[in-house]
Design an enzyme around this catalytic site. Structure first.
Site, PDB file in Angstrom:
ATOM      1  N   HIS A 280      -1.247  -0.287  -0.141  1.00 40.06           N
ATOM      2  CA  HIS A 280      -1.752   0.532  -0.260  1.00 40.06           C
ATOM      3  C   HIS A 280      -1.345   1.557  -0.499  1.00 40.06           C
ATOM      4  O   HIS A 280      -1.834   2.728  -1.600  1.00 40.06           O
ATOM      5  CB  HIS A 280      -1.508   1.229   1.249  1.00 40.06           C
ATOM      6  CG  HIS A 280      -2.961   2.147   1.915  1.00 40.06           C
ATOM      7  ND1 HIS A 280      -4.148   2.053   2.457  1.00 40.06           N
ATOM      8  CD2 HIS A 280      -2.196   3.406   1.397  1.00 40.06           C
ATOM      9  CE1 HIS A 280      -3.763   3.006   2.139  1.00 40.06           C
ATOM     10  NE2 HIS A 280      -3.831   4.432   2.418  1.00 40.06           N
ATOM     11  N   GLU A 281      -0.467   2.195  -0.614  1.00 38.11           N
ATOM     12  CA  GLU A 281       0.514   3.500  -1.304  1.00 38.11           C
ATOM     13  C   GLU A 281       0.681   3.592  -3.148  1.00 38.11           C
ATOM     14  O   GLU A 281       0.349   4.374  -3.391  1.00 38.11           O
ATOM     15  CB  GLU A 281       2.036   3.777  -0.460  1.00 38.11           C
ATOM     16  CG  GLU A 281       1.888   3.723   1.153  1.00 38.11           C
ATOM     17  CD  GLU A 281       0.796   5.052   1.354  1.00 38.11           C
ATOM     18  OE1 GLU A 281       0.002   6.117   0.374  1.00 38.11           O
ATOM     19  OE2 GLU A 281       0.857   5.104   2.476  1.00 38.11           O
ATOM     20  N   HIS A 284      -2.872   4.157  -4.151  1.00 38.58           N
ATOM     21  CA  HIS A 284      -2.836   6.057  -4.372  1.00 38.58           C
ATOM     22  C   HIS A 284      -1.811   5.944  -5.828  1.00 38.58           C
ATOM     23  O   HIS A 284      -2.161   7.222  -6.592  1.00 38.58           O
ATOM     24  CB  HIS A 284      -2.236   6.939  -3.647  1.00 38.58           C
ATOM     25  CG  HIS A 284      -2.828   6.445  -2.269  1.00 38.58           C
ATOM     26  ND1 HIS A 284      -3.995   6.998  -1.922  1.00 38.58           N
ATOM     27  CD2 HIS A 284      -2.680   6.597  -0.455  1.00 38.58           C
ATOM     28  CE1 HIS A 284      -4.903   6.694  -0.174  1.00 38.58           C
ATOM     29  NE2 HIS A 284      -3.548   6.851   0.283  1.00 38.58           N
ATOM     30  N   HIS A 290      -9.060   6.848  -0.151  1.00 40.44           N
ATOM     31  CA  HIS A 290      -8.971   5.846   0.672  1.00 40.44           C
ATOM     32  C   HIS A 290     -10.654   5.229   0.376  1.00 40.44           C
ATOM     33  O   HIS A 290     -11.794   6.071   0.120  1.00 40.44           O
ATOM     34  CB  HIS A 290      -8.870   6.646   2.139  1.00 40.44           C
ATOM     35  CG  HIS A 290      -7.400   6.431   1.690  1.00 40.44           C
ATOM     36  ND1 HIS A 290      -6.489   8.003   2.791  1.00 40.44           N
ATOM     37  CD2 HIS A 290      -6.157   6.167   1.959  1.00 40.44           C
ATOM     38  CE1 HIS A 290      -5.926   8.138   3.107  1.00 40.44           C
ATOM     39  NE2 HIS A 290      -5.180   6.757   2.522  1.00 40.44           N
TER      40      HIS A 290
END
Length: 370
Positions: A280-281, A284, A290
């Site tokens: 997930h990170e 980013h 998101h």
């Protein structure tokens, strides 16, 4: 009547021979959220006090709403109050609008009140990056910027991305000092190698591990509390981690969490899957915001012991918008796989539902004849 016990036994035996199909006389969705009143009773204190706000709605005045307003402001759902006007415990029109925005963005039923599904999501551990300060893609399959976003990826404002002459290769390093003592360094490095490989599979970007932490483009570390970037961590089961948009390269994880790499051997109920959060990170770090698709890796929250590390179509479409497609990867095959799984899953569910309903009906008839 003497045959009744035998008939019931046969029916129960038939049920037990189908262990992989959920059977219930009460039809409850397999992925239904835990109610807010029982969620996260296993340790972490972050946001758990919000459970007292269950069923609060416009006109309510409940202790704790002020803190929830700070939460909603922190993640982009309502403006922060001026210093001379701190948040209060009144559920007013602004609060209702913020709750509706939160529910719409995270694909929850839009009720405008703090129902169990909404509070469950609010109290779940999540990423520290805000949800609403992003650009929304304007492709034919996405919503307009002014409309509620449903099941779509977003970007950081301005759509920042990594650029350099072809081929694009980014170095990454795990901090040799900002670590957790119960996970071997090599185990953590292996997790991140797999996480980076997932993204590299779908976009023409390479990731190379380096031992030179200070010189790496992407720098990963575990930190507790205030750690120098102005965004302190808050302890177990609150904010799990955060990362910065390109080309900052910082990726931080909360050292206070109980990080796990294998849930089959991990016993802690509050354990958090490291690979899921790492994947997930990294999204980013690449420039993705998101997603409002609950199945997407880039959805902002992750429950304890949940594993969600495989990229979905939504994640892949988003990152390919920024970097293009890896020539060796075909998104069409993933579309077909998703379609096939959905069809198979629906058929299995219908079969299970039909069988369960029939058995329940027969049992009820037999019992009423006793």
């Amino acid at each position: 009547m003497s045959r009744l016990p035998h008939i019931v036994s046969v029916l129960l035996l038939l049920l037990l021979r189908r262990p992989l199909l959920p059977v219930s006389c009460l039809h409850v969705a397999a992925d239904a959220p835990l109610t807010a009143t029982v969620h996260r009773q296993d340790g972490g204190a972050a946001w758990r006090s919000f459970q007292q706000l269950l069923d609060a709605r416009r006109g309510s005045h409940v202790t704790g709403l002020a803190e929830l307003k700070r939460y909603l402001a922190r993640f982009g759902y309502m403006p922060g109050s001026p210093e001379h006007e701190p948040p209060n415990d009144a559920f007013d029109a602004h609060m209702e609008a913020a709750v509706r925005r939160y529910q719409s963005t995270l694909s929850l039923p839009v009720t405008g009140q703090l129902d169990s599904a909404t509070l469950d999501r609010i109290m779940a551990p999540r990423c520290g990056v805000g949800d609403n300060a992003h650009d929304v893609a304007t492709s034919t399959s996405s919503s307009s910027v002014s409309a509620p976003v449903v099941s779509r990826f977003t970007f950081f404002n301005g759509e920042p991305r990594w650029t350099q002459p072809d081929p694009l290769v980014l170095t990454f390093a795990i901090s040799p000092t900002a670590t957790v003592d119960y996970l071997p360094d090599e185990t953590v490095r292996a997790v991140f190698r797999r996480a980076f490989a997932r993204w590299a599979r779908v976009i023409p970007v390479g990731f190379v591990e380096t031992d030179d932490y200070d010189a790496a483009a992407i720098r990963v570390g575990f930190y507790a509390g205030s750690h120098g970037d102005g965004i302190p961590f808050d302890g177990p089961l609150g904010v799990l981690g955060h990362a910065f948009s390109p080309k900052n390269g910082r990726l931080h994880l909360d050292a206070a969490e109980r990080w796990a790499v294998d849930m089959d051997t991990e016993t802690a109920r509050s354990a958090v899957d490291l690979e899921s959060v790492a994947t997930h990170e990294i999204g980013h770090v690449l420039g993705l915001g998101h997603s409002s698709s609950p199945k997407a890796v880039m959805y902002p929250s992750l429950s304890p012991r949940e594993k969600k590390a495989e990229l979905t179509v939504d994640d892949i479409e988003g990152v390919q918008w920024l970097y293009g497609s890896n020539p060796g990867f075909s998104l069409s095959s993933l579309y077909q796989q998703d379609s096939s799984m959905a069809t198979t899953g629906r058929s299995s569910w219908l079969a299970a539902t039909s069988s369960a309903s029939l058995v329940c009906a027969v049992l009820v008839i037999l019992v009423t004849r006793l």
